[in-house]
Design a protein around this motif. Structure first.
Motif, mmCIF file in Angstrom:
data_model
loop_
_atom_site.group_PDB
_atom_site.id
_atom_site.type_symbol
_atom_site.label_atom_id
_atom_site.label_comp_id
_atom_site.label_asym_id
_atom_site.label_seq_id
_atom_site.Cartn_x
_atom_site.Cartn_y
_atom_site.Cartn_z
ATOM 1 N N VAL A 1 0.839 -1.199 0.000
ATOM 2 C CA VAL A 1 0.000 0.000 0.000
ATOM 3 C C VAL A 1 0.879 1.257 0.000
ATOM 4 O O VAL A 1 0.630 2.208 -0.748
ATOM 5 C CB VAL A 1 -0.943 0.005 1.209
ATOM 6 C CG1 VAL A 1 -1.821 1.256 1.190
ATOM 7 C CG2 VAL A 1 -1.818 -1.246 1.224
ATOM 8 N N ALA A 2 1.904 1.245 0.831
ATOM 9 C CA ALA A 2 2.805 2.394 0.908
ATOM 10 C C ALA A 2 3.492 2.632 -0.431
ATOM 11 O O ALA A 2 3.658 3.788 -0.862
ATOM 12 C CB ALA A 2 3.846 2.161 2.001
ATOM 13 N N ASP A 3 3.896 1.568 -1.092
ATOM 14 C CA ASP A 3 4.564 1.709 -2.386
ATOM 15 C C ASP A 3 3.618 2.322 -3.409
ATOM 16 O O ASP A 3 4.007 3.202 -4.185
ATOM 17 C CB ASP A 3 5.058 0.344 -2.854
ATOM 18 C CG ASP A 3 6.069 0.454 -3.982
ATOM 19 O OD1 ASP A 3 7.162 0.996 -3.734
ATOM 20 O OD2 ASP A 3 5.761 0.003 -5.102
ATOM 21 N N PHE A 4 2.376 1.869 -3.403
ATOM 22 C CA PHE A 4 1.366 2.411 -4.315
ATOM 23 C C PHE A 4 1.162 3.905 -4.063
ATOM 24 O O PHE A 4 1.119 4.717 -4.997
ATOM 25 C CB PHE A 4 0.051 1.656 -4.125
ATOM 26 C CG PHE A 4 -1.038 2.025 -5.093
ATOM 27 C CD1 PHE A 4 -1.228 1.309 -6.259
ATOM 28 C CD2 PHE A 4 -1.875 3.106 -4.843
ATOM 29 C CE1 PHE A 4 -2.232 1.647 -7.157
ATOM 30 C CE2 PHE A 4 -2.883 3.460 -5.726
ATOM 31 C CZ PHE A 4 -3.063 2.728 -6.897
ATOM 32 N N MET A 5 1.067 4.288 -2.775
ATOM 33 C CA MET A 5 0.870 5.693 -2.413
ATOM 34 C C MET A 5 2.059 6.548 -2.834
ATOM 35 O O MET A 5 1.892 7.649 -3.366
ATOM 36 C CB MET A 5 0.642 5.794 -0.899
ATOM 37 C CG MET A 5 -0.671 5.183 -0.436
ATOM 38 S SD MET A 5 -0.727 4.920 1.355
ATOM 39 C CE MET A 5 -0.678 6.605 1.966
ATOM 40 N N ALA A 6 3.260 6.027 -2.601
ATOM 41 C CA ALA A 6 4.454 6.788 -2.949
ATOM 42 C C ALA A 6 4.580 6.983 -4.454
ATOM 43 O O ALA A 6 4.943 8.068 -4.927
ATOM 44 C CB ALA A 6 5.696 6.094 -2.405
ATOM 45 N N LEU A 7 4.275 5.954 -5.222
ATOM 46 C CA LEU A 7 4.336 6.078 -6.685
ATOM 47 C C LEU A 7 3.313 7.091 -7.189
ATOM 48 O O LEU A 7 3.595 7.853 -8.120
ATOM 49 C CB LEU A 7 4.094 4.710 -7.332
ATOM 50 C CG LEU A 7 5.314 3.803 -7.461
ATOM 51 C CD1 LEU A 7 4.895 2.411 -7.890
ATOM 52 C CD2 LEU A 7 6.330 4.393 -8.441
#
Length: 236
Positions: free
Chosen positions: A25-31
């Motif tokens: 989820v964090a990776d998706f948000m950061a991208l």
């Protein structure tokens, strides 16, 4: 010793496996915040507390302990306040949908919650996730019925580490704060317990916190919530 009759739990890292649930989820948000720029997204994740070697979030880091607004203010400080609120609404949708869909309960936690509910303790959740995101996660894990209430950062005027959630839980249950235990994996959980006058501040090592970070402020540090029924039973 305080006669504990109610328990407030942090969610991520306490009931839910933080890294298994939130890394993707964090990776998706950061991208999304980086507009697809992988290198920039990695820098944003590092700023929010992701250790590039272990790929785990550090104790008390912004992503481990903060709200979506805290993340937005860190990642996108150039936005106006109105733009930040719009971005928070978008991140709330992401964390609600994906956080619930990807939620992985920590080992032994569901059985422990069932045992505590049956004793019976009044149970609640205090999280810096959104209230809807928390409720969706509890429903996905089929444990929502065990809790009297779930309080997200948007359910109170001031989220953790402020004492507002403790006050709200006391108002709901009729319990005194000294009769409530707060359980969490980060210092802000225990700081809320202290600020709210809880009878017990219990740290757990199942999330991003460490014994070194939790011990100075906790009454006791357990390996996980799975150990809580036994601890409370032995306490009398």
């Amino acid at each position: 010793m305080a006669d504990i009759k109610g328990i407030l739990f942090d969610k991520d890292g306490t009931l839910v496996d933080f890294n298994a649930t939130w890394s993707g989820v964090a990776d998706f948000m950061a991208l999304e915040a980086a507009e697809g720029d992988r290198a920039r997204a990695d820098r944003l994740l590092a700023a929010a507390g992701l250790d590039p070697k272990t790929r785990r979030f550090k104790a008390d880091s912004v992503f481990a302990a903060g709200t979506n607004l805290d993340v937005i203010e860190l990642w996108l400080p150039q936005l106006s306040r109105a733009e930040q609120i719009t971005a928070v609404e978008r991140f709330n949708v992401i964390t609600t949908e994906q956080g619930a869909a990807l939620a992985v309960p920590l080992p032994g936690v569901i059985d422990a919650l069932g045992a505590l509910h049956a004793r019976p303790y009044r149970l609640g959740v205090a999280t810096n996730d959104s209230t809807l995101g928390c409720e969706r996660t509890l429903a996905t894990l089929s444990i929502a019925q065990l809790f009297d209430a779930a309080y997200g950062y948007d359910a109170v005027a001031n989220p953790k580490p402020a004492p507002d959630t403790v006050v709200a839980f006391c108002d709901l249950t009729g319990l005194k704060s000294i009769e409530i235990a707060m359980v969490g994996d980060n210092r802000h959980d225990l700081e809320m317990a202290r600020a709210g006058g809880c009878g017990l501040a219990i740290g757990v090592l199942s999330g991003t916190g460490t014994r070194e970070s939790l011990s100075p402020i906790a009454d006791v540090v357990l390996e996980s919530v799975a150990d809580l029924p036994g601890f409370l039973a032995a306490r009398g």
